[in-house]
Design an enzyme around this catalytic site. Structure first.
Site, mmCIF file in Angstrom:
data_model
loop_
_atom_site.group_PDB
_atom_site.id
_atom_site.type_symbol
_atom_site.label_atom_id
_atom_site.label_comp_id
_atom_site.label_asym_id
_atom_site.label_seq_id
_atom_site.Cartn_x
_atom_site.Cartn_y
_atom_site.Cartn_z
ATOM 1 N N GLU A 28 44.684 46.416 35.755
ATOM 2 C CA GLU A 28 43.246 46.573 35.961
ATOM 3 C C GLU A 28 42.483 46.398 34.662
ATOM 4 O O GLU A 28 42.833 46.953 33.628
ATOM 5 C CB GLU A 28 42.962 47.965 36.538
ATOM 6 C CG GLU A 28 41.767 48.013 37.452
ATOM 7 C CD GLU A 28 42.008 47.241 38.743
ATOM 8 O OE1 GLU A 28 41.355 46.202 38.928
ATOM 9 O OE2 GLU A 28 42.832 47.680 39.542
ATOM 10 N N GLY A 119 36.470 49.058 46.036
ATOM 11 C CA GLY A 119 37.296 48.463 44.995
ATOM 12 C C GLY A 119 38.342 47.518 45.531
ATOM 13 O O GLY A 119 39.355 47.269 44.875
ATOM 14 N N SER A 122 35.594 43.163 48.388
ATOM 15 C CA SER A 122 34.915 42.661 49.581
ATOM 16 C C SER A 122 33.969 41.517 49.249
ATOM 17 O O SER A 122 33.844 40.558 50.024
ATOM 18 C CB SER A 122 34.152 43.799 50.271
ATOM 19 O OG SER A 122 33.194 44.377 49.394
ATOM 20 N N ASP A 167 40.190 38.794 41.142
ATOM 21 C CA ASP A 167 39.870 39.006 42.551
ATOM 22 C C ASP A 167 39.842 37.690 43.311
ATOM 23 O O ASP A 167 40.372 37.573 44.427
ATOM 24 C CB ASP A 167 38.521 39.702 42.692
ATOM 25 C CG ASP A 167 38.519 41.109 42.142
ATOM 26 O OD1 ASP A 167 39.611 41.624 41.834
ATOM 27 O OD2 ASP A 167 37.429 41.689 42.016
#
Length: 377
Positions: A28, A119, A122, A167
């Site tokens: 992360e 998180g 979306s 992402d």
């Protein structure tokens, strides 16, 4: 199609696509430092039914919002010109045109079951599904990395969030049954088998249902801090600082930047450790790496919050092999690696802990490695 999906030109190409949300096993906040990440695509996805228009209008409708469609002029799209959920698909169309692709309007109906504010990416799922649809309908031939870069540019320049590319790459490039080992510098990637069921394990996702307001501004500040630290060290990015040189490098930095650098360097190392364990088939040993990653996110990067900390603590205390926050931070979701026969016990323990703290009841579900963006109709 409903009226909200009305077709301007019945002969125009049409189709339906899906692009998933994601969880990140480890890595992360290393993606904008040219680091390593290890995301997994979720079965939950954004699905778009799209038909091209010939009148220059972009007509957007979401099954998750009330009211009629949002109607925009493609020629008038510009950063800051669209608000709310519609800015994400609009951003993709603007970015395609800014990149030199002669694309026009469309009727776009979006139906997503990726939880928002959790998180789980979306917004990236919406951007990627619209990018994939437009590429297919216009015959642009954009491959996975090209779609991801386009969606990232849409997020950075149109939406205004300085995110990395993890992402988007997860949403378009993950494959069923695997985690994606991604080098965000050059986008080299490898599918790493993640047979949780075969190992008697489950990946529990805990959506804390909270998102604190400081998240957006803090994200930009964290990125700026990392870039400043790299510049002070004379490095292209923190990715270029080897763990062996970490202590010496920290001594050269202002005190406020040291925790950021320590997190990025140690998190990159944790990604490589995690991949080595998965390659060796030792999935259970991934647990302590997850928990160590959360401690670093909490203590060094300071992007956790009481709700995510409690979810991690309660899950581990109830028998989870490891747990950590996933997502941008300041709320969102936690993932916990659990033995299959303790799944219900761990989920119940987290729910009980939240009730005791006076927090909203969390949503829990299991994550199964799913496929990236693809056509479904």
């Amino acid at each position: 199609m409903t009226d909200s999906q009305s077709v301007h030109d019945g002969a125009a190409p049409a189709g339906a696509w899906a692009a998933p949300g994601r969880v990140n096993l480890i890595g992360e906040h290393t993606d904008y430092n040219d680091g390593f990440v290890l995301p997994v695509a979720l079965p939950q996805a954004a699905r778009a039914t799209v038909r091209l228009r010939t009148d220059g209008l972009l007509r957007l409708h979401s099954a998750q919002t009330d009211g009629g469609p949002v109607e925009l002029s493609v020629a008038d799209l510009a950063p800051g010109s669209v608000e709310g959920w519609a800015k994400y698909p609009a951003a993709v169309v603007w970015t395609l045109r800014a990149a030199g692709h002669e694309v026009g309007g469309a009727d776009v109906h979006i139906d997503s079951d990726v939880p928002t504010g959790a998180g789980l990416s979306s917004s990236a799922a919406i951007e990627c599904v619209v990018a994939a649809a437009y590429s297919d309908l216009h015959g642009l031939g954009l491959d996975g990395p090209a779609l991801a870069r386009l969606a990232q540019r849409a997020e950075n320049e149109f939406v205004g969030v300085p995110c990395g590319i993890m992402d988007q790459m997860a949403s378009v490039c993950c494959t069923e049954g695997n985690a994606l080992f991604l080098d965000t510098r050059g986008l080299a990637q490898r599918q790493v088998p993640l047979d949780l069921a075969g190992a008697g394990l489950r990946l529990l996702v805990v959506d804390t249902r909270v998102k604190h307001d400081l998240a957006d501004g803090a994200y930009a500040e964290l990125r700026a801090g990392c870039e400043r630290a790299a510049a002070l060290l004379g490095l292209p990015a923190l990715r270029d600082l080897a763990p062996a040189g970490l202590d010496a490098a920290l001594d050269r930095l202002p005190v406020e930047l040291r925790p950021l650098v320590r997190h990025v360097v140690t998190e990159n190392a944790r990604v490589e450790q995690a991949v080595a364990l998965l390659d060796a088939g030792d999935l259970a040993a991934l647990g302590p790496i997850l928990t160590a990653g959360h401690a670093s996110l909490r203590d060094d990067y300071r992007v956790s919050c009481p709700e995510t900390d409690l979810a991690v603590e309660a899950a581990v205390a109830a028998g989870a092999l490891g747990a950590r926050m996933t997502g941008g931070g300041f709320g969102g979701s936690v993932i916990a690696l659990v033995a299959a026969d303790t799944l219900d016990t761990v989920a119940a323990a987290v729910t009980t802990a939240f009730a005791g703290a006076g927090y909203a009841t969390p949503r829990t579900f299991t994550a199964v490695p799913a496929a990236g963006a693809h056509r479904i109709g």
